[in-house]
Design a protein around this motif. Structure first.
Motif, PDB file in Angstrom:
ATOM      1  N   PHE A  22       0.830  -1.213   0.000  1.00 46.42           N
ATOM      2  CA  PHE A  22       0.000   0.000   0.000  1.00 46.42           C
ATOM      3  C   PHE A  22       0.862   1.260   0.000  1.00 46.42           C
ATOM      4  O   PHE A  22       1.907   1.316   0.650  1.00 46.42           O
ATOM      5  CB  PHE A  22      -0.943  -0.018   1.206  1.00 46.42           C
ATOM      6  CG  PHE A  22      -1.806  -1.248   1.244  1.00 46.42           C
ATOM      7  CD1 PHE A  22      -2.982  -1.321   0.508  1.00 46.42           C
ATOM      8  CD2 PHE A  22      -1.434  -2.365   1.985  1.00 46.42           C
ATOM      9  CE1 PHE A  22      -3.759  -2.465   0.513  1.00 46.42           C
ATOM     10  CE2 PHE A  22      -2.202  -3.517   2.006  1.00 46.42           C
ATOM     11  CZ  PHE A  22      -3.375  -3.561   1.253  1.00 46.42           C
ATOM     12  N   ASN A  23       0.366   2.272  -0.711  1.00 41.56           N
ATOM     13  CA  ASN A  23       1.119   3.522  -0.853  1.00 41.56           C
ATOM     14  C   ASN A  23       0.836   4.516   0.260  1.00 41.56           C
ATOM     15  O   ASN A  23       1.687   5.332   0.610  1.00 41.56           O
ATOM     16  CB  ASN A  23       0.799   4.183  -2.207  1.00 41.56           C
ATOM     17  CG  ASN A  23       1.276   3.323  -3.361  1.00 41.56           C
ATOM     18  OD1 ASN A  23       2.366   2.772  -3.334  1.00 41.56           O
ATOM     19  ND2 ASN A  23       0.435   3.198  -4.396  1.00 41.56           N
ATOM     20  N   THR A  24      -0.379   4.451   0.796  1.00 45.45           N
ATOM     21  CA  THR A  24      -0.741   5.405   1.856  1.00 45.45           C
ATOM     22  C   THR A  24      -1.326   4.655   3.049  1.00 45.45           C
ATOM     23  O   THR A  24      -1.829   3.533   2.923  1.00 45.45           O
ATOM     24  CB  THR A  24      -1.792   6.415   1.352  1.00 45.45           C
ATOM     25  OG1 THR A  24      -3.033   5.724   1.114  1.00 45.45           O
ATOM     26  CG2 THR A  24      -1.318   7.091   0.067  1.00 45.45           C
ATOM     27  N   TYR A  25      -1.318   5.334   4.203  1.00 40.68           N
ATOM     28  CA  TYR A  25      -1.905   4.748   5.405  1.00 40.68           C
ATOM     29  C   TYR A  25      -3.398   4.499   5.205  1.00 40.68           C
ATOM     30  O   TYR A  25      -3.930   3.469   5.639  1.00 40.68           O
ATOM     31  CB  TYR A  25      -1.708   5.687   6.600  1.00 40.68           C
ATOM     32  CG  TYR A  25      -0.259   5.843   7.039  1.00 40.68           C
ATOM     33  CD1 TYR A  25       0.546   4.731   7.264  1.00 40.68           C
ATOM     34  CD2 TYR A  25       0.286   7.107   7.255  1.00 40.68           C
ATOM     35  CE1 TYR A  25       1.866   4.872   7.685  1.00 40.68           C
ATOM     36  CE2 TYR A  25       1.600   7.259   7.680  1.00 40.68           C
ATOM     37  CZ  TYR A  25       2.386   6.144   7.886  1.00 40.68           C
ATOM     38  OH  TYR A  25       3.690   6.284   8.313  1.00 40.68           O
ATOM     39  N   ASP A  26      -4.089   5.427   4.551  1.00 45.76           N
ATOM     40  CA  ASP A  26      -5.540   5.286   4.364  1.00 45.76           C
ATOM     41  C   ASP A  26      -5.875   4.063   3.522  1.00 45.76           C
ATOM     42  O   ASP A  26      -6.849   3.349   3.795  1.00 45.76           O
ATOM     43  CB  ASP A  26      -6.125   6.552   3.727  1.00 45.76           C
ATOM     44  CG  ASP A  26      -6.151   7.722   4.709  1.00 45.76           C
ATOM     45  OD1 ASP A  26      -6.083   7.469   5.927  1.00 45.76           O
ATOM     46  OD2 ASP A  26      -6.235   8.880   4.256  1.00 45.76           O
ATOM     47  N   GLU A  27      -5.075   3.806   2.484  1.00 42.18           N
ATOM     48  CA  GLU A  27      -5.291   2.608   1.659  1.00 42.18           C
ATOM     49  C   GLU A  27      -5.129   1.349   2.511  1.00 42.18           C
ATOM     50  O   GLU A  27      -5.912   0.402   2.414  1.00 42.18           O
ATOM     51  CB  GLU A  27      -4.276   2.568   0.511  1.00 42.18           C
ATOM     52  CG  GLU A  27      -4.546   3.517  -0.629  1.00 42.18           C
ATOM     53  CD  GLU A  27      -3.449   3.449  -1.686  1.00 42.18           C
ATOM     54  OE1 GLU A  27      -2.630   2.505  -1.643  1.00 42.18           O
ATOM     55  OE2 GLU A  27      -3.413   4.338  -2.557  1.00 42.18           O
ATOM     56  N   TRP A  28      -4.103   1.357   3.331  1.00 44.33           N
ATOM     57  CA  TRP A  28      -3.825   0.194   4.184  1.00 44.33           C
ATOM     58  C   TRP A  28      -4.954  -0.004   5.187  1.00 44.33           C
ATOM     59  O   TRP A  28      -5.445  -1.121   5.380  1.00 44.33           O
ATOM     60  CB  TRP A  28      -2.486   0.400   4.894  1.00 44.33           C
ATOM     61  CG  TRP A  28      -1.995  -0.821   5.639  1.00 44.33           C
ATOM     62  CD1 TRP A  28      -2.194  -2.131   5.308  1.00 44.33           C
ATOM     63  CD2 TRP A  28      -1.231  -0.828   6.852  1.00 44.33           C
ATOM     64  NE1 TRP A  28      -1.580  -2.965   6.225  1.00 44.33           N
ATOM     65  CE2 TRP A  28      -0.984  -2.188   7.173  1.00 44.33           C
ATOM     66  CE3 TRP A  28      -0.710   0.172   7.663  1.00 44.33           C
ATOM     67  CZ2 TRP A  28      -0.245  -2.555   8.301  1.00 44.33           C
ATOM     68  CZ3 TRP A  28       0.032  -0.192   8.773  1.00 44.33           C
ATOM     69  CH2 TRP A  28       0.253  -1.551   9.087  1.00 44.33           C
ATOM     70  N   PHE A  29      -5.404   1.071   5.819  1.00 44.11           N
ATOM     71  CA  PHE A  29      -6.477   0.967   6.809  1.00 44.11           C
ATOM     72  C   PHE A  29      -7.776   0.468   6.173  1.00 44.11           C
ATOM     73  O   PHE A  29      -8.544  -0.262   6.788  1.00 44.11           O
ATOM     74  CB  PHE A  29      -6.722   2.321   7.487  1.00 44.11           C
ATOM     75  CG  PHE A  29      -5.609   2.746   8.426  1.00 44.11           C
ATOM     76  CD1 PHE A  29      -4.770   1.811   9.007  1.00 44.11           C
ATOM     77  CD2 PHE A  29      -5.397   4.093   8.717  1.00 44.11           C
ATOM     78  CE1 PHE A  29      -3.747   2.186   9.866  1.00 44.11           C
ATOM     79  CE2 PHE A  29      -4.388   4.487   9.579  1.00 44.11           C
ATOM     80  CZ  PHE A  29      -3.560   3.533  10.156  1.00 44.11           C
ATOM     81  N   ALA A  30      -8.022   0.875   4.918  1.00 38.66           N
ATOM     82  CA  ALA A  30      -9.224   0.400   4.222  1.00 38.66           C
ATOM     83  C   ALA A  30      -9.159  -1.114   4.032  1.00 38.66           C
ATOM     84  O   ALA A  30     -10.153  -1.829   4.224  1.00 38.66           O
ATOM     85  CB  ALA A  30      -9.354   1.107   2.870  1.00 38.66           C
ATOM     86  N   TYR A  31      -7.967  -1.610   3.672  1.00 38.51           N
ATOM     87  CA  TYR A  31      -7.785  -3.058   3.508  1.00 38.51           C
ATOM     88  C   TYR A  31      -7.979  -3.772   4.851  1.00 38.51           C
ATOM     89  O   TYR A  31      -8.645  -4.819   4.925  1.00 38.51           O
ATOM     90  CB  TYR A  31      -6.395  -3.358   2.949  1.00 38.51           C
ATOM     91  CG  TYR A  31      -5.989  -4.809   3.109  1.00 38.51           C
ATOM     92  CD1 TYR A  31      -6.500  -5.788   2.263  1.00 38.51           C
ATOM     93  CD2 TYR A  31      -5.139  -5.206   4.146  1.00 38.51           C
ATOM     94  CE1 TYR A  31      -6.171  -7.121   2.428  1.00 38.51           C
ATOM     95  CE2 TYR A  31      -4.796  -6.535   4.321  1.00 38.51           C
ATOM     96  CZ  TYR A  31      -5.311  -7.484   3.463  1.00 38.51           C
ATOM     97  OH  TYR A  31      -4.990  -8.802   3.646  1.00 38.51           O
ATOM     98  N   VAL A  32      -7.403  -3.216   5.905  1.00 39.73           N
ATOM     99  CA  VAL A  32      -7.524  -3.821   7.239  1.00 39.73           C
ATOM    100  C   VAL A  32      -8.995  -3.936   7.637  1.00 39.73           C
ATOM    101  O   VAL A  32      -9.430  -4.957   8.184  1.00 39.73           O
ATOM    102  CB  VAL A  32      -6.736  -2.996   8.284  1.00 39.73           C
ATOM    103  CG1 VAL A  32      -7.066  -3.450   9.702  1.00 39.73           C
ATOM    104  CG2 VAL A  32      -5.235  -3.107   8.037  1.00 39.73           C
TER     105      VAL A  32
END
Length: 622
Positions: free
Chosen positions: A508-518
């Motif tokens: 993931f490129n951004t924290y928000d992208e990662w949090f969405a996946y989580v």
């Protein structure tokens, strides 16, 4: 399916001790159910005098259902056996509790509930002022240790806990025992211990149960522990009408006290034991049987067997090594989509087997991404709900601008900065106010400055770089090492969580992208848990489960993943007997496959080089 000569001999066995060594896919359930029917139909044994013991409630139910369907149920004169359902099918705990119930007037209310157990340990934690990051995990581990002490008859004074100091564990153990005694409660281990004590000290009660259960059949005998074995031996008595079925090569519950030696030494405790070997595998192809045999024959503590099959040839075992887990997962998904897309198989024909219940987490994430339906047989702990993950998320949320007091409390002293809770008076943390409250201590102001500076650096990082900075720049790795040392636990397991977090963040490129996946992953796990609680609904989905949980199951196509040293055999397995149990577990996993077996390993994980498992090399013969 026509019965083999060995199966016929086992089914026809009447009196005396009989040991049936049943290899994988050799029809042991058929033998147990048909032998039970034979006792009634051919030997005129009353159904109420027969006891069939299994290890799980589900297995007992399935065995009984299969038995009742088997004969229709008719005796040799063609008359329906109306009282066939009086055969007792039950688990060890169910059978032993029945005995205690009659002796002590116990009811279900006398069995301690899990929440009562956990509350007792929780009170001890408060009493002894034990500081733990994850209270629920600590309670689970302590209860497991209490069970081990009881089931293996260890003196608590001589036991050294792996989760806390010896004195604290002994105190917790005593508090727990006191809670049970004061409330007239028993746990599952007490059922076994109390039953043994009762039958040992009361010959009149023992004689009554021996008269009741004149014929005893035990399934999965290789999983029996010492107390269970001793009670069964008492029940079998002088008549010794005990019929055991099992496979020493599938003894994989050493952590519960099961040892293959108990099965191997059976003839020392019983006279003139009839031994029958079921060595024809009706499940798997010759290629799978041959590969599995090449592995298990490396074990020294076992009965010799000539496992073979008359099934038609299949494909060669697919053994592949990949650069990393990503490449391994891509191949599995590619294979599954191709096979299902071409109509060669259904999702439910396929299983992915892992060594531990966290082994398939990354693959599950990929299944979600590619819309491949899956079910899990184990309780999969959510990586992102681990206390370490929560710490990482707290750092990142604060780097993104949050100043919630709860987030700050999670990380303010990880690593140690000596910030006191007493200075956090507001719901929102204000770094300026913090500096003012520590104005008389320049070294504390410097630490607060450093923390604020670290958060600014973190705010500009990608998820992968961010975790790396928290670990090494902020010093979280050092904190974990100190935490592990203080609590006498393995730091490797803690670092595995961090490594997996880092691996997850890589994509993931951004924290928000990662949090969405989580969030998506967490929702999927909750859905899995809900589906498991709804019984009787068959799903067309790939099964993901541990090698332990796969025992007794079979699938057309099986993937064994991460077949690497340190994974299988597990890194904690050091002694010869531990390595042999790991090999048996690998053998169990291999023999779940009916038509196709894939064994995959990787060269690198978490930036560490890995060797292919010695068990894979044993298949290849190098």
């Amino acid at each position: 399916m026509e019965k083999s000569e060995a199966q016929k001999r086992a089914i026809a066995h009447f009196k005396g001790a009989c040991q049936v060594i049943a290899g994988p896919g050799s029809g042991k359930t058929t033998v147990i159910t048909q032998r039970t029917l034979s006792l009634i139909r051919e030997r005129n044994v009353s159904p109420s005098n027969i006891l069939v013991i299994t290890f799980t409630k589900m297995a007992a139910g399935e065995m009984k259902e299969r038995f009742l369907k088997l004969a229709g149920i008719y005796d040799k004169t063609g008359t329906c056996i109306k009282d066939a359902d009086r055969v007792t099918f039950g688990t060890f705990h169910a059978v032993f509790f029945t005995i205690l119930k009659h002796a002590y007037n116990y009811t279900a209310a006398n069995i301690v509930r899990e929440e009562q157990q956990r509350e007792a340990i929780r009170q001890s934690i408060a009493h002894y002022q034990i500081e733990v990051e994850d209270e629920n995990e600590f309670i689970t581990q302590i209860l497991a240790e209490i069970s081990k002490v009881k089931s293996e008859a260890i003196d608590p004074k001589l036991y050294y806990s792996i989760n806390c100091s010896e004195n604290v564990f002994r105190g917790i153990y005593a508090d727990y025992a006191r809670m049970l005694s004061q409330n007239r409660l028993i746990d599952f281990d007490d059922m076994l211990i109390y039953c043994y004590e009762l039958l040992s000290k009361r010959p009149d009660i023992l004689a009554a149960w021996q008269n009741k259960y004149k014929f005893i059949l035990v399934d999965e005998f290789q999983d029996i522990n010492r107390v269970q074995y001793d009670v069964v031996k008492l029940l079998a008595g002088r008549e010794q009408n005990i019929f055991i079925v099992g496979d020493d090569d599938q003894s994989i519950y050493g952590f519960r006290g099961a040892k293959p030696e108990m099965m191997m030494n059976f003839n020392r405790d019983y006279n003139n034991v009839v031994q029958i070997r079921l060595d024809v595998n009706y499940r798997s192809t010759p290629q799978i049987v041959s590969a599995a045999r090449a592995v298990i024959e490396q074990n020294k503590t076992r009965f010799g067997k000539d496992i073979r099959t008359f099934n038609p040839d299949g494909e060669a075992v697919d053994i592949q090594n990949f650069e990393d887990i990503t490449a391994e997962n891509v191949k599995i998904i590619e294979n599954i989509r191709k096979s299902v897309g071409a109509g060669k198989s259904k999702y439910s024909d396929i299983a992915v087997l892992t060594r531990t219940n966290i082994g398939g987490r990354q693959l599950m994430g990929k299944f979600i991404e590619y819309n491949i339906p899956f079910v899990t047989r184990d309780s999969i702990p959510n990586l992102y709900e681990h206390w370490i993950a929560k710490n990482i998320f707290a750092y990142i949320r604060m780097a993104q601008g949050s100043r919630e007091r709860e987030l700050f409390l999670q990380v303010m002293n990880k690593p140690k900065r000596y910030i006191s809770r007493d200075v956090l008076m507001e719901e929102e943390v204000d770094f300026t106010l913090l500096r003012q409250r520590y104005a008389d201590r320049a070294w504390m102001v410097e630490r607060i400055d450093d923390l604020e500076g670290d958060l600014k650096v973190l705010s500009r990082c990608s998820p992968l770089a961010g975790i790396n900075y928290i670990r090494r720049g902020v010093g979280y790795d050092c904190y974990l090492r100190e935490y592990a040392k203080e609590r006498h636990i393995s730091e490797d397991e803690l670092f595995n969580v961090l490594d997996e977090m880092q691996e997850s963040a890589r994509e993931f490129n951004t924290y928000d992208e990662w949090f969405a996946y989580v969030g998506q992953y967490t929702a999927q796990l909750k859905q899995q848990a809900q589906q498991k609680s709804v019984k009787g609904i068959a799903q067309d989905a790939v099964t993901i489960c541990t090698m332990h949980s796969s025992k007794g199951l079979e699938y057309d196509e099986v993937y064994i993943i991460d077949a690497n040293e340190g994974v299988v055999p597990y890194t904690k397995a050091v002694l010869d007997e531990e390595i042999e149990e790991e090999r048996r577990m690998f053998y169990v996993a291999m023999t779940r496959a009916k038509k196709m077996l894939h064994i995959y390993s990787v060269n690198e994980r978490y930036n560490k080089s890995l060797d292919v498992s010695r068990f894979v090399k044993e298949i290849k013969g190098n």
